[in-house]
Scaffold this motif. Structure first.
Motif, PDB file in Angstrom:
ATOM      1  N   ALA A 116       0.830  -1.206   0.000  1.00 41.76           N
ATOM      2  CA  ALA A 116       0.000   0.000   0.000  1.00 41.76           C
ATOM      3  C   ALA A 116       0.868   1.261   0.000  1.00 41.76           C
ATOM      4  O   ALA A 116       0.561   2.239  -0.682  1.00 41.76           O
ATOM      5  CB  ALA A 116      -0.944  -0.006   1.203  1.00 41.76           C
ATOM      6  N   ILE A 117       1.955   1.227   0.752  1.00 35.96           N
ATOM      7  CA  ILE A 117       2.879   2.368   0.781  1.00 35.96           C
ATOM      8  C   ILE A 117       3.494   2.584  -0.597  1.00 35.96           C
ATOM      9  O   ILE A 117       3.558   3.710  -1.098  1.00 35.96           O
ATOM     10  CB  ILE A 117       3.973   2.150   1.845  1.00 35.96           C
ATOM     11  CG1 ILE A 117       3.356   2.246   3.246  1.00 35.96           C
ATOM     12  CG2 ILE A 117       5.128   3.137   1.670  1.00 35.96           C
ATOM     13  CD1 ILE A 117       4.264   1.773   4.363  1.00 35.96           C
ATOM     14  N   LEU A 118       3.954   1.507  -1.226  1.00 35.03           N
ATOM     15  CA  LEU A 118       4.545   1.631  -2.566  1.00 35.03           C
ATOM     16  C   LEU A 118       3.520   2.152  -3.571  1.00 35.03           C
ATOM     17  O   LEU A 118       3.812   3.061  -4.352  1.00 35.03           O
ATOM     18  CB  LEU A 118       5.101   0.287  -3.030  1.00 35.03           C
ATOM     19  CG  LEU A 118       6.347  -0.199  -2.303  1.00 35.03           C
ATOM     20  CD1 LEU A 118       6.690  -1.621  -2.743  1.00 35.03           C
ATOM     21  CD2 LEU A 118       7.521   0.751  -2.549  1.00 35.03           C
ATOM     22  N   ARG A 119       2.331   1.563  -3.558  1.00 37.10           N
ATOM     23  CA  ARG A 119       1.290   1.989  -4.509  1.00 37.10           C
ATOM     24  C   ARG A 119       0.984   3.476  -4.326  1.00 37.10           C
ATOM     25  O   ARG A 119       0.901   4.226  -5.288  1.00 37.10           O
ATOM     26  CB  ARG A 119       0.029   1.152  -4.336  1.00 37.10           C
ATOM     27  CG  ARG A 119      -1.024   1.449  -5.382  1.00 37.10           C
ATOM     28  CD  ARG A 119      -2.251   0.546  -5.284  1.00 37.10           C
ATOM     29  NE  ARG A 119      -1.929  -0.813  -5.665  1.00 37.10           N
ATOM     30  CZ  ARG A 119      -1.875  -1.850  -4.817  1.00 37.10           C
ATOM     31  NH1 ARG A 119      -2.137  -1.694  -3.544  1.00 37.10           N
ATOM     32  NH2 ARG A 119      -1.592  -3.054  -5.248  1.00 37.10           N
ATOM     33  N   ALA A 120       0.828   3.909  -3.072  1.00 35.97           N
ATOM     34  CA  ALA A 120       0.534   5.318  -2.808  1.00 35.97           C
ATOM     35  C   ALA A 120       1.673   6.221  -3.269  1.00 35.97           C
ATOM     36  O   ALA A 120       1.442   7.273  -3.864  1.00 35.97           O
ATOM     37  CB  ALA A 120       0.248   5.519  -1.323  1.00 35.97           C
ATOM     38  N   GLY A 121       2.892   5.818  -3.016  1.00 37.15           N
ATOM     39  CA  GLY A 121       4.040   6.612  -3.451  1.00 37.15           C
ATOM     40  C   GLY A 121       4.146   6.698  -4.966  1.00 37.15           C
ATOM     41  O   GLY A 121       4.390   7.765  -5.520  1.00 37.15           O
ATOM     42  N   PHE A 122       3.943   5.578  -5.637  1.00 42.24           N
ATOM     43  CA  PHE A 122       4.021   5.566  -7.095  1.00 42.24           C
ATOM     44  C   PHE A 122       2.866   6.364  -7.702  1.00 42.24           C
ATOM     45  O   PHE A 122       3.057   7.146  -8.633  1.00 42.24           O
ATOM     46  CB  PHE A 122       4.014   4.133  -7.627  1.00 42.24           C
ATOM     47  CG  PHE A 122       5.213   3.302  -7.213  1.00 42.24           C
ATOM     48  CD1 PHE A 122       6.369   3.886  -6.726  1.00 42.24           C
ATOM     49  CD2 PHE A 122       5.168   1.926  -7.306  1.00 42.24           C
ATOM     50  CE1 PHE A 122       7.473   3.118  -6.346  1.00 42.24           C
ATOM     51  CE2 PHE A 122       6.260   1.144  -6.936  1.00 42.24           C
ATOM     52  CZ  PHE A 122       7.410   1.739  -6.450  1.00 42.24           C
ATOM     53  N   GLU A 123       1.658   6.181  -7.161  1.00 39.09           N
ATOM     54  CA  GLU A 123       0.505   6.932  -7.671  1.00 39.09           C
ATOM     55  C   GLU A 123       0.691   8.423  -7.435  1.00 39.09           C
ATOM     56  O   GLU A 123       0.357   9.234  -8.288  1.00 39.09           O
ATOM     57  CB  GLU A 123      -0.793   6.474  -7.009  1.00 39.09           C
ATOM     58  CG  GLU A 123      -1.372   5.234  -7.616  1.00 39.09           C
ATOM     59  CD  GLU A 123      -2.733   4.886  -7.018  1.00 39.09           C
ATOM     60  OE1 GLU A 123      -3.360   5.727  -6.361  1.00 39.09           O
ATOM     61  OE2 GLU A 123      -3.171   3.747  -7.238  1.00 39.09           O
ATOM     62  N   GLY A 124       1.186   8.780  -6.255  1.00 44.64           N
ATOM     63  CA  GLY A 124       1.423  10.195  -5.971  1.00 44.64           C
ATOM     64  C   GLY A 124       2.392  10.815  -6.961  1.00 44.64           C
ATOM     65  O   GLY A 124       2.188  11.932  -7.438  1.00 44.64           O
ATOM     66  N   PHE A 125       3.452  10.074  -7.304  1.00 48.32           N
ATOM     67  CA  PHE A 125       4.416  10.582  -8.283  1.00 48.32           C
ATOM     68  C   PHE A 125       3.750  10.762  -9.648  1.00 48.32           C
ATOM     69  O   PHE A 125       3.915  11.780 -10.305  1.00 48.32           O
ATOM     70  CB  PHE A 125       5.611   9.631  -8.410  1.00 48.32           C
ATOM     71  CG  PHE A 125       6.609  10.094  -9.427  1.00 48.32           C
ATOM     72  CD1 PHE A 125       7.541  11.060  -9.095  1.00 48.32           C
ATOM     73  CD2 PHE A 125       6.593   9.588 -10.727  1.00 48.32           C
ATOM     74  CE1 PHE A 125       8.458  11.504 -10.033  1.00 48.32           C
ATOM     75  CE2 PHE A 125       7.504  10.029 -11.666  1.00 48.32           C
ATOM     76  CZ  PHE A 125       8.444  10.992 -11.327  1.00 48.32           C
ATOM     77  N   ILE A 126       2.954   9.777 -10.075  1.00 50.76           N
ATOM     78  CA  ILE A 126       2.283   9.851 -11.373  1.00 50.76           C
ATOM     79  C   ILE A 126       1.309  11.017 -11.410  1.00 50.76           C
ATOM     80  O   ILE A 126       1.275  11.787 -12.362  1.00 50.76           O
ATOM     81  CB  ILE A 126       1.560   8.527 -11.694  1.00 50.76           C
ATOM     82  CG1 ILE A 126       2.587   7.433 -11.983  1.00 50.76           C
ATOM     83  CG2 ILE A 126       0.606   8.687 -12.872  1.00 50.76           C
ATOM     84  CD1 ILE A 126       1.984   6.051 -12.110  1.00 50.76           C
TER      85      ILE A 126
END
Length: 139
Positions: A116-126
Motif C-alpha cells: 500500500a505504501i509503494l502503490r501510494a508513493g508511485f501513484e502520488g508521483f504519477i
C-alpha cells in the motif's frame, strides 16, 4: 440501484477549468466530504448540479460526462487519467533514489502495508507529473 433522484455535479476552478464530476443524493453532504478529504478542494470556485430521476441514470450520465470532458481529478472513466500502478513496478520516470527510499520504508512493514505504501508513493508521483503541466500552463 435506487430509484431515488440523484444529482450529477461538476466542480470548476476560478478559471473555468473542470476539476471533478460526481453524483450524489445530497450535494451539500458530498461537498462537505470533498472539503474534508480532497487536497484539490480549495481550487473549487463554482459548482453546477443537474438532477436525474434515478441513480442508475445519473451513473450513466456521469460516466459519459467524464469520458467526454476529462475532468482533472476524476480517475474512473477518464481516458486522460494516469494508468493505475502496481506496487511492484515504479513509474519509468520516477527518480531511482525515490524508488529506493520508498522500497526501504515499505520493507519495514508487513507485506500488505508495504504494498500500500509503494502503490501510494508511485501513484502520488504519477499524479503530480500528470497534473504539473496543467498547473504550469494555468500560471
Amino acid at each position: 440501484m435506487s430509484a431515488e433522484p440523484t444529482a450529477l455535479y461538476r466542480l470548476y476552478d476560478a478559471g473555468g477549468d473542470l476539476l471533478y464530476i460526481g453524483i450524489t443524493d445530497c450535494p451539500e453532504r458530498r461537498f462537505k466530504q470533498h472539503r474534508n478529504t480532497k487536497p484539490w478542494w480549495p481550487k473549487v470556485s463554482r459548482k453546477t448540479t443537474e438532477w436525474h430521476p434515478t441513480r442508475r441514470r445519473a451513473l450513466a450520465e456521469e460516466a459519459a460526462a467524464v469520458v467526454a470532458e476529462t475532468p482533472v481529478y476524476n480517475v474512473q472513466y477518464n481516458p486522460a487519467a494516469p494508468v493505475p500502478v502496481s506496487p511492484h513496478q515504479p513509474p519509468t520516470d520516477m527518480p531511482q533514489d525515490r524508488v529506493v527510499a520508498l522500497r526501504e520504508v515499505a520493507s519495514t512493514f508487513p507485506a500488505h502495508i508495504g504494498d500500500a505504501i509503494l502503490r501510494a508513493g508511485f501513484e502520488g508521483f504519477i499524479r503530480t507529473a500528470f497534473h504539473a503541466p496543467a498547473a504550469r500552463e494555468a500560471a
